[in-house]
Design an enzyme around this catalytic site. Structure first.
Site, PDB file in Angstrom:
ATOM      1  N   GLU A 196      10.348 -40.149  16.705  1.00 12.03           N
ATOM      2  CA  GLU A 196       9.723 -39.077  17.499  1.00 12.03           C
ATOM      3  C   GLU A 196       8.214 -39.025  17.228  1.00 12.03           C
ATOM      4  OE1 GLU A 196       9.419 -36.962  20.314  1.00 12.03           O
ATOM      5  OE2 GLU A 196      11.513 -36.668  19.796  1.00 12.03           O
ATOM      6  N   GLU A 227       2.456 -41.426  23.277  1.00 10.22           N
ATOM      7  CA  GLU A 227       2.142 -40.543  24.410  1.00 10.22           C
ATOM      8  C   GLU A 227       0.650 -40.215  24.424  1.00 10.22           C
ATOM      9  OE1 GLU A 227       6.320 -38.074  25.001  1.00 10.22           O
ATOM     10  OE2 GLU A 227       4.500 -36.999  24.478  1.00 10.22           O
TER      11      GLU A 227
HETATM   12  N1  LIG Z   1      -0.080 -41.725  33.102  1.00 11.74           N
HETATM   13  C1  LIG Z   1       1.172 -41.844  33.527  1.00 11.74           C
HETATM   14  N2  LIG Z   1       1.491 -42.836  34.387  1.00 11.74           N
HETATM   15  C2  LIG Z   1       2.756 -43.009  34.828  1.00 11.74           C
HETATM   16  N3  LIG Z   1       3.794 -42.205  34.491  1.00 11.74           N
HETATM   17  C3  LIG Z   1       3.554 -41.196  33.629  1.00 11.74           C
HETATM   18  C4  LIG Z   1       2.241 -40.958  33.108  1.00 11.74           C
HETATM   19  N4  LIG Z   1       2.319 -39.887  32.279  1.00 11.74           N
HETATM   20  C5  LIG Z   1       3.609 -39.506  32.287  1.00 11.74           C
HETATM   21  N5  LIG Z   1       4.357 -40.276  33.078  1.00 11.74           N
HETATM   22  C6  LIG Z   1       5.812 -40.149  33.350  1.00 11.74           C
HETATM   23  O1  LIG Z   1       6.216 -38.823  33.118  1.00 11.74           O
HETATM   24  C7  LIG Z   1       7.169 -38.768  32.043  1.00 11.74           C
HETATM   25  C8  LIG Z   1       6.883 -37.551  31.209  1.00 11.74           C
HETATM   26  O2  LIG Z   1       5.620 -37.741  30.587  1.00 11.74           O
HETATM   27  P1  LIG Z   1       5.005 -36.690  29.572  1.00 11.74           P
HETATM   28  O3  LIG Z   1       3.663 -37.122  29.194  1.00 11.74           O
HETATM   29  O4  LIG Z   1       5.142 -35.317  30.143  1.00 11.74           O
HETATM   30  O5  LIG Z   1       5.896 -36.865  28.325  1.00 11.74           O
HETATM   31  P2  LIG Z   1       7.298 -36.205  28.026  1.00 11.74           P
HETATM   32  O6  LIG Z   1       8.342 -37.252  28.293  1.00 11.74           O
HETATM   33  O7  LIG Z   1       7.370 -34.907  28.733  1.00 11.74           O
HETATM   34  O8  LIG Z   1       7.207 -36.044  26.531  1.00 11.74           O
HETATM   35  P3  LIG Z   1       7.477 -34.769  25.687  1.00 11.74           P
HETATM   36  O9  LIG Z   1       8.442 -33.884  26.437  1.00 11.74           O
HETATM   37  O10 LIG Z   1       8.084 -35.376  24.477  1.00 11.74           O
HETATM   38  O11 LIG Z   1       6.111 -34.208  25.528  1.00 11.74           O
HETATM   39  C9  LIG Z   1       6.995 -40.096  31.294  1.00 11.74           C
HETATM   40  O12 LIG Z   1       8.182 -40.485  30.639  1.00 11.74           O
HETATM   41  C10 LIG Z   1       6.632 -41.055  32.434  1.00 11.74           C
HETATM   42  O13 LIG Z   1       7.807 -41.463  33.120  1.00 11.74           O
END
Ligand SMILES: Nc1ncnc2c1ncn2[C@@H]1O[C@H](COP(=O)(O)OP(=O)(O)OP(=O)(O)O)[C@@H](O)[C@H]1O
Length: 132
Positions: free
Chosen positions: A74, A81
């Site tokens: 994690e 991220e």
């Molecule tokens: N710059 C980007 N380009 C393409 N897809 C993205 C991008 N940023 C996020 N994503 C997509 O959105 C999803 C969610 O991204 P986010 O940054 O919100 O992380 P998360 O999975 O919500 O993580 P956490 O909940 O642990 O913070 C990613 O898994 C990806 O599929």
């Protein structure tokens, strides 16, 4: 521009340097705790599993190992991220691949932890409740 702090110089005194590294690692932990709800949930579940393991008298080593695996992945996911957001603040298919694959690593380890928990706890729980 601004905003990017200067890279600290390496401390020539070995112990001071090591302590400083611990300090940075602690900052990373505090950051993950602050921004990642999943990290907080996983810490809580890990503590719950430890408590259950102590109560049921099962081997705590596999529980500690799998908890360390999930929490470490994690942390790596959180780092990836942040790095992805830095290099690709707008949508890019490769950024998606990077984030989704890092998330999949945590997911896989969590599934493994769930399976291990069921394997270790259920028989001991049945025995404790007099159901076996
Ligand atoms: N710059 C980007 N380009 C393409 N897809 C993205 C991008 N940023 C996020 N994503 C997509 O959105 C999803 C969610 O991204 P986010 O940054 O919100 O992380 P998360 O999975 O919500 O993580 P956490 O909940 O642990 O913070 C990613 O898994 C990806 O599929």
């Amino acid at each position: 521009m601004g905003g990017v702090p200067p890279r600290p110089r390496e401390d020539p005194r070995p112990l001071k340097g090591v302590l400083r590294s611990f300090g940075y690692a602690w900052e990373g932990l505090a950051y993950a705790w602050r921004v990642q709800r999943n990290f907080r949930v996983e810490v809580a579940l890990g503590l719950l599993a430890l408590g259950l393991g102590l109560w049921l008298g099962v081997d705590l080593v596999p529980i500690l190992l799998v908890a360390a695996l999930v929490l470490s992945l994690e942390l790596v996911n959180t780092a990836l991220e942040a790095l992805t957001d830095l290099v690709s603040p707008v949508y890019h298919p490769l950024a998606k691949r990077a984030k989704d694959t890092a998330a999949a690593a945590v997911f896989l380890a969590s599934l493994f932890a769930l399976g291990l928990g069921a394997y270790l706890f259920l028989p001991a729980l049945w025995a404790r409740l007099g159901l076996s």
